[in-house]
Design a protein around this motif. Structure first.
Motif, PDB file in Angstrom:
ATOM      1  N   SER A  29      27.168 -12.290 -54.707  1.00 12.52           N
ATOM      2  CA  SER A  29      28.415 -13.091 -54.123  1.00 12.52           C
ATOM      3  C   SER A  29      27.886 -14.332 -53.291  1.00 12.52           C
ATOM      4  O   SER A  29      26.631 -14.464 -53.226  1.00 12.52           O
ATOM      5  CB  SER A  29      29.006 -12.087 -53.236  1.00 12.52           C
ATOM      6  N   LEU A  30      28.829 -15.323 -53.087  1.00 13.12           N
ATOM      7  CA  LEU A  30      28.284 -16.333 -52.351  1.00 13.12           C
ATOM      8  C   LEU A  30      27.673 -16.195 -50.904  1.00 13.12           C
ATOM      9  O   LEU A  30      26.990 -16.730 -50.636  1.00 13.12           O
ATOM     10  CB  LEU A  30      29.537 -17.158 -52.317  1.00 13.12           C
ATOM     11  N   ASP A  31      27.916 -14.910 -50.725  1.00  7.97           N
ATOM     12  CA  ASP A  31      27.376 -14.645 -49.344  1.00  7.97           C
ATOM     13  C   ASP A  31      26.185 -13.731 -49.304  1.00  7.97           C
ATOM     14  O   ASP A  31      25.743 -12.954 -48.564  1.00  7.97           O
ATOM     15  CB  ASP A  31      28.514 -14.099 -48.244  1.00  7.97           C
ATOM     16  N   GLY A  32      25.806 -13.398 -50.639  1.00  8.00           N
ATOM     17  CA  GLY A  32      24.372 -12.879 -50.877  1.00  8.00           C
ATOM     18  C   GLY A  32      24.416 -11.477 -50.965  1.00  8.00           C
ATOM     19  O   GLY A  32      23.327 -10.555 -51.028  1.00  8.00           O
ATOM     20  N   PHE A  33      25.484 -11.020 -51.372  1.00  6.54           N
ATOM     21  CA  PHE A  33      25.581  -9.499 -51.631  1.00  6.54           C
ATOM     22  C   PHE A  33      25.665  -9.039 -53.004  1.00  6.54           C
ATOM     23  O   PHE A  33      26.279  -9.707 -53.855  1.00  6.54           O
ATOM     24  CB  PHE A  33      26.643  -8.523 -51.066  1.00  6.54           C
ATOM     25  N   VAL A  34      25.022  -7.841 -53.561  1.00  8.15           N
ATOM     26  CA  VAL A  34      24.879  -7.420 -54.961  1.00  8.15           C
ATOM     27  C   VAL A  34      26.042  -6.273 -55.201  1.00  8.15           C
ATOM     28  O   VAL A  34      26.130  -5.871 -56.181  1.00  8.15           O
ATOM     29  CB  VAL A  34      23.678  -7.096 -55.526  1.00  8.15           C
ATOM     30  N   ALA A  35      26.423  -5.758 -54.161  1.00  6.63           N
ATOM     31  CA  ALA A  35      27.650  -4.482 -54.067  1.00  6.63           C
ATOM     32  C   ALA A  35      28.087  -4.140 -52.783  1.00  6.63           C
ATOM     33  O   ALA A  35      27.589  -4.566 -51.686  1.00  6.63           O
ATOM     34  CB  ALA A  35      26.702  -3.474 -54.664  1.00  6.63           C
ATOM     35  N   TYR A  36      29.206  -3.734 -52.798  1.00  2.00           N
ATOM     36  CA  TYR A  36      29.465  -3.184 -51.148  1.00  2.00           C
ATOM     37  C   TYR A  36      28.716  -1.870 -50.754  1.00  2.00           C
ATOM     38  O   TYR A  36      27.955  -1.537 -51.473  1.00  2.00           O
ATOM     39  CB  TYR A  36      31.055  -2.801 -51.456  1.00  2.00           C
ATOM     40  N   GLU A  37      28.942  -1.696 -49.504  1.00  2.00           N
ATOM     41  CA  GLU A  37      28.205  -0.567 -49.031  1.00  2.00           C
ATOM     42  C   GLU A  37      28.335   0.896 -49.674  1.00  2.00           C
ATOM     43  O   GLU A  37      27.498   1.526 -49.794  1.00  2.00           O
ATOM     44  CB  GLU A  37      28.877  -0.341 -47.474  1.00  2.00           C
ATOM     45  N   ASN A  38      29.646   0.748 -50.407  1.00  2.00           N
ATOM     46  CA  ASN A  38      29.929   2.029 -51.153  1.00  2.00           C
ATOM     47  C   ASN A  38      29.250   1.851 -52.409  1.00  2.00           C
ATOM     48  O   ASN A  38      29.773   2.887 -53.318  1.00  2.00           O
ATOM     49  CB  ASN A  38      31.340   2.252 -51.118  1.00  2.00           C
ATOM     50  N   ASN A  39      28.524   0.891 -52.764  1.00  2.00           N
ATOM     51  CA  ASN A  39      28.006   0.766 -54.130  1.00  2.00           C
ATOM     52  C   ASN A  39      28.802   0.180 -55.392  1.00  2.00           C
ATOM     53  O   ASN A  39      28.477  -0.033 -56.284  1.00  2.00           O
ATOM     54  CB  ASN A  39      27.405   2.029 -54.692  1.00  2.00           C
ATOM     55  N   ASP A  40      30.087  -0.056 -54.852  1.00  2.00           N
ATOM     56  CA  ASP A  40      31.183  -0.899 -55.818  1.00  2.00           C
ATOM     57  C   ASP A  40      30.627  -2.288 -56.114  1.00  2.00           C
ATOM     58  O   ASP A  40      30.911  -3.063 -54.962  1.00  2.00           O
ATOM     59  CB  ASP A  40      32.474  -0.559 -55.072  1.00  2.00           C
ATOM     60  N   PRO A  41      30.647  -2.916 -57.243  1.00  2.00           N
ATOM     61  CA  PRO A  41      30.403  -4.145 -57.444  1.00  2.00           C
ATOM     62  C   PRO A  41      31.519  -5.242 -57.194  1.00  2.00           C
ATOM     63  O   PRO A  41      31.479  -6.294 -57.280  1.00  2.00           O
ATOM     64  CB  PRO A  41      29.933  -4.304 -58.778  1.00  2.00           C
ATOM     65  N   GLY A  42      32.668  -4.531 -57.005  1.00  2.58           N
ATOM     66  CA  GLY A  42      33.852  -5.376 -56.846  1.00  2.58           C
ATOM     67  C   GLY A  42      33.795  -6.016 -58.083  1.00  2.58           C
ATOM     68  O   GLY A  42      34.068  -5.866 -59.463  1.00  2.58           O
ATOM     69  N   ALA A  43      34.195  -7.444 -57.685  1.00  5.37           N
ATOM     70  CA  ALA A  43      34.396  -8.512 -58.876  1.00  5.37           C
ATOM     71  C   ALA A  43      33.419  -9.283 -59.221  1.00  5.37           C
ATOM     72  O   ALA A  43      33.159 -10.063 -60.070  1.00  5.37           O
ATOM     73  CB  ALA A  43      35.603  -9.468 -58.245  1.00  5.37           C
ATOM     74  N   LEU A  44      32.187  -8.768 -58.933  1.00  5.46           N
ATOM     75  CA  LEU A  44      30.790  -9.243 -59.256  1.00  5.46           C
ATOM     76  C   LEU A  44      30.659  -9.220 -60.793  1.00  5.46           C
ATOM     77  O   LEU A  44      30.136 -10.070 -61.273  1.00  5.46           O
ATOM     78  CB  LEU A  44      29.604  -8.703 -58.468  1.00  5.46           C
ATOM     79  N   PHE A  45      31.020  -8.340 -61.480  1.00  8.30           N
ATOM     80  CA  PHE A  45      30.692  -8.289 -62.828  1.00  8.30           C
ATOM     81  C   PHE A  45      32.009  -8.781 -63.750  1.00  8.30           C
ATOM     82  O   PHE A  45      32.010  -8.522 -64.986  1.00  8.30           O
ATOM     83  CB  PHE A  45      30.570  -6.749 -63.249  1.00  8.30           C
ATOM     84  N   ASP A  46      32.922  -9.332 -63.046  1.00  7.99           N
ATOM     85  CA  ASP A  46      34.138  -9.983 -63.804  1.00  7.99           C
ATOM     86  C   ASP A  46      33.642 -10.976 -64.973  1.00  7.99           C
ATOM     87  O   ASP A  46      34.370 -11.136 -65.880  1.00  7.99           O
ATOM     88  CB  ASP A  46      35.360 -10.736 -62.916  1.00  7.99           C
ATOM     89  N   TRP A  47      32.579 -11.553 -64.737  1.00 10.07           N
ATOM     90  CA  TRP A  47      32.018 -12.743 -65.697  1.00 10.07           C
ATOM     91  C   TRP A  47      31.580 -12.141 -67.033  1.00 10.07           C
ATOM     92  O   TRP A  47      31.508 -12.503 -68.272  1.00 10.07           O
ATOM     93  CB  TRP A  47      31.116 -13.713 -65.108  1.00 10.07           C
ATOM     94  N   TYR A  48      31.573 -10.661 -66.872  1.00 11.74           N
ATOM     95  CA  TYR A  48      31.058  -9.958 -68.204  1.00 11.74           C
ATOM     96  C   TYR A  48      32.403 -10.012 -69.258  1.00 11.74           C
ATOM     97  O   TYR A  48      31.877  -9.610 -70.397  1.00 11.74           O
ATOM     98  CB  TYR A  48      30.465  -8.604 -67.939  1.00 11.74           C
ATOM     99  N   GLN A  49      33.577 -10.082 -68.971  1.00 15.82           N
ATOM    100  CA  GLN A  49      34.630  -9.974 -69.646  1.00 15.82           C
ATOM    101  C   GLN A  49      35.598 -11.231 -69.638  1.00 15.82           C
ATOM    102  O   GLN A  49      36.647 -11.315 -69.721  1.00 15.82           O
ATOM    103  CB  GLN A  49      35.472  -8.685 -69.106  1.00 15.82           C
ATOM    104  N   ALA A  50      34.870 -12.417 -69.350  1.00 15.38           N
ATOM    105  CA  ALA A  50      35.691 -13.793 -68.989  1.00 15.38           C
ATOM    106  C   ALA A  50      35.670 -14.667 -70.498  1.00 15.38           C
ATOM    107  O   ALA A  50      36.048 -15.547 -70.312  1.00 15.38           O
ATOM    108  CB  ALA A  50      34.678 -14.553 -68.145  1.00 15.38           C
ATOM    109  N   GLY A  51      35.145 -14.171 -71.530  1.00 14.36           N
ATOM    110  CA  GLY A  51      35.166 -15.003 -72.802  1.00 14.36           C
ATOM    111  C   GLY A  51      35.355 -14.321 -73.981  1.00 14.36           C
ATOM    112  O   GLY A  51      35.940 -13.019 -73.847  1.00 14.36           O
ATOM    113  N   ASP A  52      34.973 -14.719 -75.110  1.00 10.04           N
ATOM    114  CA  ASP A  52      35.262 -14.053 -76.397  1.00 10.04           C
ATOM    115  C   ASP A  52      34.120 -13.714 -77.157  1.00 10.04           C
ATOM    116  O   ASP A  52      34.267 -13.306 -78.386  1.00 10.04           O
ATOM    117  CB  ASP A  52      36.096 -15.150 -77.202  1.00 10.04           C
TER     118      ASP A  52
END
Length: 199
Positions: free
Chosen positions: A12-35
């Motif tokens: 993320s822009l503020d330097g995190f790779v997952a939330y405290e509960n280990n959920d990546p949130g929207a960090l992996f959205d780019w894996y499904q952003a194209g064709d």
């Protein structure tokens, strides 16, 4: 001669790779952003990347020969059931190797209980001249502090998480000495960056 050791993760822009509960949130959205479909090993569904992200992804992941991960990531993913999505062996840094892991028969997982230096040394032996990838978080912090990283690769995602697991956990800021970026590739929902580690 061994290949480079590269720590890599979506951040993320503020330097995190997952939330405290280990959920990546929207960090992996780019894996499904194209064709463009990218087939993964194991049972992970294919990615669908933009042309920019697909070119970048292939340019470096095709050269990876082994990965180094921590016990937390191993436990969260159940060791990818013995087959990492990149289709390469992986070394797990842990205090105690599991004795009853049901997927151990694949031979892809290697457990090191003697620290990050030994883990990366084993990964280099396995990878040969190929890249050794290092997961972000505590493991990346340990590797950087020990002078074992050659590069840092960040897939920078335009979100702010506020708190969570940082890319480099448990490391003094003054240890982080990176050079100017050697790669800057903007794409949908992500900017791909690579930085050399200064010795």
């Amino acid at each position: 001669m061994s290949g480079p050791v590269i720590a890599a993760a979506s951040m993320s822009l503020d330097g995190f790779v997952a939330y405290e509960n280990n959920d990546p949130g929207a960090l992996f959205d780019w894996y499904q952003a194209g064709d463009i479909e990218i087939i993964n090993a194991g049972d992970l569904e294919p990615f669908h990347l933009t042309p920019e992200s697909a070119d970048y992804w292939r340019s470096w992941t095709n050269g990876v020969g082994c990965l180094v991960v921590g016990r937390l990531l191993f436990d969260i993913t159940d060791g990818w059931k013995g087959e990492h999505p990149l289709g390469v062996p992986f070394v797990v840094v842990t205090h105690e190797a599991p004795t009853d892991w049901v997927h151990g028969s694949t031979g892809n997982a290697h457990f090191v209980t003697t620290g990050i230096a030994d883990a990366i040394a084993l990964a280099k032996e396995i990878a040969g001249q190929s890249i050794v990838g290092v997961a972000a978080g505590t493991i990346a912090g340990q590797a950087l502090a020990a002078g074992l990283l050659d590069e840092v690769a960040i897939d920078l995602v335009p979100i702010v998480m506020g708190e969570g697991h940082p890319f480099f956990a448990g490391i003094a800021p003054e240890v982080v000495r990176l050079g100017d970026p050697t790669t800057v590739i903007p794409a949908r929902r992500v900017t791909h960056l690579r930085f050399p580690v200064l010795r």
